[in-house]
Each structure stands twice: as C-alpha cells, then as structure tokens.
Design a protein around this motif. Structure first.
Motif, PDB file in Angstrom:
ATOM      1  N   ASP A  69       0.925  -1.133  -0.128  1.00 51.40           N
ATOM      2  CA  ASP A  69      -0.047   0.018  -0.015  1.00 51.40           C
ATOM      3  C   ASP A  69       0.953   1.158  -0.061  1.00 51.40           C
ATOM      4  N   PRO A  70       0.331   2.367  -0.571  1.00 49.82           N
ATOM      5  CA  PRO A  70       1.104   3.506  -0.763  1.00 49.82           C
ATOM      6  C   PRO A  70       1.485   4.151   0.896  1.00 49.82           C
ATOM      7  N   ARG A  71       2.635   4.477   0.910  1.00 49.41           N
ATOM      8  CA  ARG A  71       3.157   5.099   2.146  1.00 49.41           C
ATOM      9  C   ARG A  71       2.349   6.319   2.407  1.00 49.41           C
ATOM     10  N   ARG A  72       1.730   6.452   3.562  1.00 50.45           N
ATOM     11  CA  ARG A  72       0.709   7.637   3.737  1.00 50.45           C
ATOM     12  C   ARG A  72       1.575   8.786   4.011  1.00 50.45           C
ATOM     13  N   LEU A  73       1.157  10.128   3.982  1.00 48.53           N
ATOM     14  CA  LEU A  73       1.866  10.962   4.221  1.00 48.53           C
ATOM     15  C   LEU A  73       1.155  11.726   5.665  1.00 48.53           C
ATOM     16  N   GLU A  74       2.225  11.954   6.477  1.00 49.81           N
ATOM     17  CA  GLU A  74       1.479  12.308   7.841  1.00 49.81           C
ATOM     18  C   GLU A  74       1.773  13.807   8.260  1.00 49.81           C
ATOM     19  N   VAL A  75       1.098  14.916   7.264  1.00 48.86           N
ATOM     20  CA  VAL A  75       1.141  16.094   7.600  1.00 48.86           C
ATOM     21  C   VAL A  75      -0.218  16.732   7.826  1.00 48.86           C
ATOM     22  N   GLU A  76      -0.418  18.094   8.490  1.00 43.04           N
ATOM     23  CA  GLU A  76      -1.370  18.421   8.715  1.00 43.04           C
ATOM     24  C   GLU A  76      -2.274  18.914   7.458  1.00 43.04           C
ATOM     25  N   GLY A  77      -3.356  18.251   7.366  1.00 45.69           N
ATOM     26  CA  GLY A  77      -4.406  18.716   6.194  1.00 45.69           C
ATOM     27  C   GLY A  77      -4.556  17.746   5.060  1.00 45.69           C
ATOM     28  N   SER A  78      -3.703  16.327   5.445  1.00 44.08           N
ATOM     29  CA  SER A  78      -3.479  15.313   4.388  1.00 44.08           C
ATOM     30  C   SER A  78      -4.654  14.545   4.279  1.00 44.08           C
ATOM     31  N   GLY A  79      -5.756  15.076   4.954  1.00 50.34           N
ATOM     32  CA  GLY A  79      -7.103  14.202   4.783  1.00 50.34           C
ATOM     33  C   GLY A  79      -7.996  14.913   3.827  1.00 50.34           C
ATOM     34  N   LEU A  80      -7.517  16.032   3.307  1.00 49.07           N
ATOM     35  CA  LEU A  80      -8.508  16.886   2.421  1.00 49.07           C
ATOM     36  C   LEU A  80      -8.854  16.185   1.283  1.00 49.07           C
ATOM     37  N   GLU A  81      -9.880  16.661   0.609  1.00 48.15           N
ATOM     38  CA  GLU A  81     -10.373  15.941  -0.496  1.00 48.15           C
ATOM     39  C   GLU A  81      -9.098  16.307  -1.798  1.00 48.15           C
ATOM     40  N   ASN A  82      -9.205  15.458  -2.736  1.00 42.84           N
ATOM     41  CA  ASN A  82      -8.346  15.819  -3.949  1.00 42.84           C
ATOM     42  C   ASN A  82      -6.856  15.633  -3.646  1.00 42.84           C
ATOM     43  N   ILE A  83      -6.249  14.916  -2.358  1.00 46.11           N
ATOM     44  CA  ILE A  83      -5.191  14.516  -2.170  1.00 46.11           C
ATOM     45  C   ILE A  83      -5.148  13.001  -2.415  1.00 46.11           C
ATOM     46  N   PHE A  84      -4.450  12.695  -3.582  1.00 50.62           N
ATOM     47  CA  PHE A  84      -4.661  11.015  -4.051  1.00 50.62           C
ATOM     48  C   PHE A  84      -3.111  10.529  -3.901  1.00 50.62           C
ATOM     49  N   TYR A  85      -3.428   9.191  -3.855  1.00 49.25           N
ATOM     50  CA  TYR A  85      -2.310   8.082  -4.000  1.00 49.25           C
ATOM     51  C   TYR A  85      -2.501   7.312  -5.114  1.00 49.25           C
ATOM     52  N   MET A  86      -1.703   7.444  -6.151  1.00 47.12           N
ATOM     53  CA  MET A  86      -1.770   6.577  -7.552  1.00 47.12           C
ATOM     54  C   MET A  86      -1.287   5.117  -7.427  1.00 47.12           C
ATOM     55  N   ARG A  87      -2.148   4.144  -6.916  1.00 47.33           N
ATOM     56  CA  ARG A  87      -1.828   2.845  -6.875  1.00 47.33           C
ATOM     57  C   ARG A  87      -2.802   2.091  -7.454  1.00 47.33           C
ATOM     58  N   THR A  88      -3.987   2.308  -7.515  1.00 54.29           N
ATOM     59  CA  THR A  88      -5.162   1.523  -7.889  1.00 54.29           C
ATOM     60  C   THR A  88      -5.673   2.094  -9.024  1.00 54.29           C
ATOM     61  N   LYS A  89      -6.600   1.463  -9.679  1.00 52.72           N
ATOM     62  CA  LYS A  89      -7.361   1.750 -10.832  1.00 52.72           C
ATOM     63  C   LYS A  89      -8.453   2.714 -10.257  1.00 52.72           C
ATOM     64  N   LYS A  90      -8.663   2.464  -9.067  1.00 49.88           N
ATOM     65  CA  LYS A  90      -9.921   3.354  -8.358  1.00 49.88           C
ATOM     66  C   LYS A  90      -9.297   4.570  -8.263  1.00 49.88           C
ATOM     67  N   ASP A  91      -8.015   4.884  -7.844  1.00 52.09           N
ATOM     68  CA  ASP A  91      -7.243   6.114  -7.384  1.00 52.09           C
ATOM     69  C   ASP A  91      -7.057   6.765  -8.591  1.00 52.09           C
ATOM     70  N   VAL A  92      -6.915   6.208  -9.785  1.00 51.74           N
ATOM     71  CA  VAL A  92      -7.156   6.851 -11.005  1.00 51.74           C
ATOM     72  C   VAL A  92      -8.531   7.403 -11.549  1.00 51.74           C
ATOM     73  N   ARG A  93      -9.211   6.459 -11.225  1.00 52.03           N
ATOM     74  CA  ARG A  93     -10.677   6.746 -11.615  1.00 52.03           C
ATOM     75  C   ARG A  93     -11.141   8.096 -10.851  1.00 52.03           C
ATOM     76  N   ARG A  94     -10.822   8.075  -9.535  1.00 55.68           N
ATOM     77  CA  ARG A  94     -11.049   9.331  -8.714  1.00 55.68           C
ATOM     78  C   ARG A  94     -10.371  10.667  -9.195  1.00 55.68           C
ATOM     79  N   MET A  95      -9.001  10.260  -9.476  1.00 55.93           N
ATOM     80  CA  MET A  95      -8.506  11.439 -10.393  1.00 55.93           C
ATOM     81  C   MET A  95      -9.087  12.137 -11.373  1.00 55.93           C
TER      82      MET A  95
END
Lengths: 409, 196
Positions: A108-134
């Motif tokens: 799984d992608p290494r998560r970013l641990e900074v303030e605000g990293s849970g906001l919308e439109n911050i993506f991890y590009m790993r799966t088909k679904k991630d790209v679909r959301r992008m």
C-alpha cells in the motif's frame, strides 16, 4: 491439496498458473480486495494520461478464473491467518481453509503524515480506483502538486502535464529519481523535465495542506506557500501485511527463504509483500517491482505444488521513457563511495546523448545504468543476476556497439 | 518441428540475413520497393561484431519460459504453442521497454513497423517468419545465409550432427573442424589481426 492465495496481483496470478500447470486437480482459491480481473498496475498512469482506456488494463482474459479452475473471492480483504488451524479469516465470508498459503498481498502507498493530508483531492496513485477518482477531479483542477521524485511521482506528473495541468513537483532529495539514478543522470533528467514545462523543486517538502474540504494550497518546508487544487503523493510503498500473525517472521516484508517459503512451513510469500536477498546489495531487501513479483509468484507456485525450485534473489530495476530520454537502471547504481572493492565505470557521450555507468564488485557486475541506447539492457541484467565473472575487459561494456557476441568465449 | 539454428562459428558478418529479414517484414516483400516504404522495414536479426571482429548473428531464442513474456506489463507477449514461437502483439504493446530490460540476448528493438498500428512505436523482434512459413517457405534469414551459420532443421537432428562433429574432432588423426576451409581461414586471419 488446497492452495490459498492472498492477492490478485501479478504475483498471485503467476503462482496460480504455476500451481495449475503442475497439479491439474489442486484446489486454488484467490482472495483479492479489488473486485476486478488481474490488471496491470504499472499501466494505470496511462489511463490518467488519457492514452489508454481502463478496459486495456487487464492482463488476463475474462475467463481466466474459470479456465484455470480458480475460485475467486474478490472485493474482500483477508483479516487474519490462523497458523495452527490452517485457515484465513476473510471479511464478510466464512474462514477459508488451506494446506498451502501464499501471501501475495502486495503493498500500500506510504501515507503522508502532515496537517491537512485528509483533504479532498489528495491522491495516492496505486489502484485503478485511485485513477478513476483523479479523473473525476480533473475537470475542476488547474494546478497540480506532485510529491516525490520517484517513479509514481514521475508518471503522475507526466500524465497531468499531458492533461494540460500546470504541474509542480517537489522532491526531497536534490535530484529526481535519487533511488534509481546517480547525480549526473538525475541532472540530465531534471533538465529534460524543466524544458518540457514541469516546475521541479528539489530539496524541499510539504509541511501542511490547507483548504476548505478540498485542498487549495500547501505550505512548504522553506516557509513558502504554493497554490494547488490536486495533489498526488508518490512517497513509495509498504508491504500490506495487516493480517499477518505474529508467528510469521517479518522485517519490512515477510521474510522468505530461497524457496520463497516463510518461517512457517507451508506458508509462502511473493511480490511486493516478500523480502528476500537483493543480488546486487547482497543483503535482505524488498524490491517491489512488477517483473520480480511475476518471477517470485511463479517460483512460489511451483514450490507450493511440490516442485522444489530455488529463487536466487531479487534485483531492483526500472526502465522509463521520460519524453525522448530512455532511462534504464539495474541493481546497485549508487555504491558506497568508501567501498574499496567497488569499481565504477562510466561514459557520457554528449553527441549520441548517451550515458552509461557500470558498477563492479570483485569483478562481478552489480549495477548498470543506461541513458538512451537501452535496447540491450537485459544482457546486463542477466550478467548481474547470474553473477557472471566477466570474460572481457569491463571497459568494453561502455562501447556503444557492445553486443552479446563479445561475451562468447 | 523445425527451428532456426544458429552456428556463430560460421558467421562471416555479411549481414545479408538482416537485409532479407527486413524485406520479409516489409509490406511489398521486395527489396527494391521495400527501400521506399515508410516506415522503413527493419531487421529482426542483428549481426554484431565479436571480440575479434567475427560476426555474431543474434536473434530471438523464443525462450521457454520467456523472460520478456514474464516481464511484459501489458500482457502483449504470448507464445504460440504449436510452433513455440513468442510473439509481441503490436496493438497491446505500450513501448515501455520492460521486455528489453528482461531479454538476456538484447534482441528486442523499438520502432514503427509495417505490421503495427500506423505511427505507433512498438517492441519488435523475430517472429520465426510465421507469414513465410504459412506459405511453405523457410525463414528469410536461413534462405539467404550462404555460410551455413543459420540453418532450419529439427533440433534433435542438429544436436546429433553437432555431437558427431565433436566426437570426430577428438578422435586420433582428426584434422577437420567440420567448418569449410575458407571460413576457417578467414576466422584465423581475423584472430591473427587482433593479436598483432
């Protein structure tokens, strides 16, 4: 014999195929958390770029599970392994018993641990679904921020650039692809990216994101601010092993022996989740790359089906085409400068636009990096993998006309 | 089943196999007109120079298991079971060069090809001349090879011949290496030139 495979990626698929080839009557079950045919993860960036449709991603045909006599359990995650009871607990269905288990759960992608990293439109590009959301976010996006100068960062930046976005790339080290290439090649790549309109900033990272629900900007480590409405995080991956019981020895990945068997008999591991010996570094390492996953899956499958075969170890490698620059790296290309047993050969030919670098340890090739003229790169891979003592002056490897004929005794 | 067998010790480095291969994979199938075709047809066999400038005809071995097939990200590389030929599907190929990184013989090239979608750069390699064989012809490189460096035969037959040649060469009074005197002389001259 009941075989259970956790993971529906290329390692799991190659293992299932190997088992079926050796044992036509074995029971094979595959658990996958994505509800889809096995597909090519490395190609999802091409869907982002818009050159391929999602329908081109599967690497096996629609009848794969049926033809191979595999029972697919898709859209579900394994949650626990009962070593004693020889069964795996899966969310939303009864436990599945096994005689042989393969852990090919990937990473799984290494998560970013900074303030605000849970906001919308911050993506991890790993799966088909991630790209679909992008893709869904693209129409409203103007300025993209890509974190990480590794392969995922590159592919994301390239795709977004081709989609007409303004792209800034932040790299923590001081040149791109620092894990793959050396400073000189990194410079060549950087120059190419900048000339094509990518805003690359080195030796910098993000400290916080801001925005109302959706990301709208970032604060950087030098105190400056950057506007952005889409972020892609490419900070590497970590083996996905949340279900792994304490009895199975692990380091970063699951430790496996030369038969890809874990510390527990009958339980094997392959792919991004497995940790074996790195042939170039000569120490334990997780090489989370597609070709090793395929190779390990195949070998693990054969061992599970009862054919005792060995896997010598893995090797990091990558090939990428960055605009008109072809870059191939194999094994250890940035050796410890203090190491006296290491010999480094390099040649930069500005006229041909090529750069070649070879790293030898005790007269055995342990790393190769090629920029352009990469067609025969596999030859160097096999020299490294087989730990071949070179039958000729290593300087000859640098010649542009080098071909396998020169290795004949 | 017959296969192309390479005998590098006989290769003179004339590169006629390369020309014949390119023509065989052109649209027109004729040298004269093939030269005017775009994309320009290219060979799938590659003659390189060895350590003493001897020729080395390098072509796809159609390995089993094939490293390129295992490494292909797009699932574009497949094997035809009946002929054991490894093919690359130009429609599926994404030109990522993963196969080039896997091939231990370095025989895969990347360019446009008459058989590929127009304008698309794809991975290209030997297809055992399946189009020619379908018409009852032998592979083009073999047909044109004058020195016997490329032959088209049953592998078992080739192995028997080779074993017999080795056996003869070690018996008392053996003189011939089985290689024609003219080729032997040329190779000796090349080696001598290197040592000078």
């Amino acid at each position: 014999m009941e075989h259970l495979i956790i993971g529906n990626g290329i390692a799991g698929v190659c293992a299932a195929e190997a088992i079926r080839r050796l044992d036509p009557s074995a029971g094979i079950t595959m658990i996958g958390d994505e509800d889809t045919l096995p597909y090519s993860r490395p190609m999802i960036s091409m869907v982002l770029e818009g050159v391929l449709g999602e329908e081109r991603l599967p690497v096996r045909s629609a009848g794969f599970y049926q033809q191979m006599g595999i029972k697919p359990v898709l859209g579900k995650r394994a949650v626990a392994v009962d070593i004693e009871g020889r069964r795996v607990e899966v969310e939303g269905c009864p436990p599945i018993a096994f005689d042989r288990l393969l852990i090919a759960s990937g990473a799984d992608p290494r998560r970013l641990e900074v303030e605000g990293s849970g906001l919308e439109n911050i993506f991890y590009m790993r799966t088909k679904k991630d790209v679909r959301r992008m893709l869904a976010a693209l129409p409203r996006a103007r300025k993209a921020l890509v974190l990480g100068g590794g392969l995922v960062g590159f592919k994301a930046a390239y795709g977004l650039l081709r989609r007409g976005l303004q792209v800034s790339m932040l790299i923590t080290s001081d040149y791109p692809l620092a894990m793959q290439v050396d400073r000189e090649a990194g410079g060549m790549i950087l120059e190419k990216l900048v000339s094509r309109g990518l805003d690359v900033r080195t030796a910098i990272s993000v400290e916080a994101f801001n925005g109302r629900g959706t990301v709208s900007g970032a604060r950087l480590s030098d105190g400056s601010r950057l506007e952005c409405d889409l972020v892609v995080v490419g900070k590497g991956v970590r083996p996905a092993l949340s279900f792994l019981p304490a009895g199975v020895e692990k380091d970063l990945g699951v430790m496996v022996d030369q038969h890809l068997e874990t510390s527990i008999k009958g339980i094997f591991a392959a792919g991004d989740a497995a940790e074996c010996v790195d042939l170039a570094r000569q120490k334990r390492w997780v090489n989370a790359i597609w070709p090793e996953a395929a190779a390990q899956g195949r070998i693990a499958g054969m061992n599970m089906a009862g054919r005792k075969v060995t896997y010598p170890g893995s090797l990091s490698r990558n090939v990428m085409r960055i605009f008109d620059l072809d870059v191939m790296t194999i094994g250890m290309v940035n050796p410890d400068p203090e190491d006296r047993n290491v010999q480094v050969l390099r040649h930069h030919d500005p006229v041909r636009g090529t750069y070649r670098k070879f790293v030898l340890r005790d007269d055995v090739l342990s790393g190769a990096m090629l920029i352009n003229n990469i067609q025969q790169g596999g030859l160097f891979l096999s020299l490294i993998q087989n730990r071949t003592r070179l039958p000729l002056d290593p300087q000859k490897l640098l010649e542009p006309g080098f071909n396998p004929g020169r290795l004949r005794p | 089943m017959k296969q192309v067998v390479v005998h590098p010790e006989r290769c003179l480095g004339c590169m006629q196999c390369m020309a014949a291969c390119a023509v065989a994979h052109s649209r027109s199938g004729q040298l004269y007109t093939a030269l005017a075709e775009r994309p320009l047809p290219r060979p799938r066999i590659h003659v390189g120079a060895g350590l003493y400038q001897e020729g080395f005809p390098n072509r796809c071995r159609h390995c089993d298991p094939a490293p390129c097939m295992l490494a292909c990200l797009a699932g574009a590389i497949w094997r035809e079971q009946e002929t054991s030929t490894v093919f690359i599907d130009p429609d599926k190929c994404i030109n990522c060069a993963s196969c080039a990184m896997a091939c231990p013989y370095g025989v895969i090239r990347f360019h446009q090809d008459p058989m590929a979608p127009p304008g698309k750069t794809v991975a290209v390699k030997c297809d055992n001349c399946d189009q020619r064989r379908a018409r009852g012809l032998v592979p083009a490189c073999v047909e044109v090879c004058k020195s016997g460096a490329l032959t088209y035969e049953e592998m078992d037959e080739a192995m028997r011949r080779k074993t017999a040649a080795v056996a003869r060469s070690v018996s008392a009074g053996a003189e011939t290496s089985g290689i024609p005197a003219a080729i032997d002389l040329l190779m000796t001259v090349k080696k001598a030139r290197l040592s000078l």
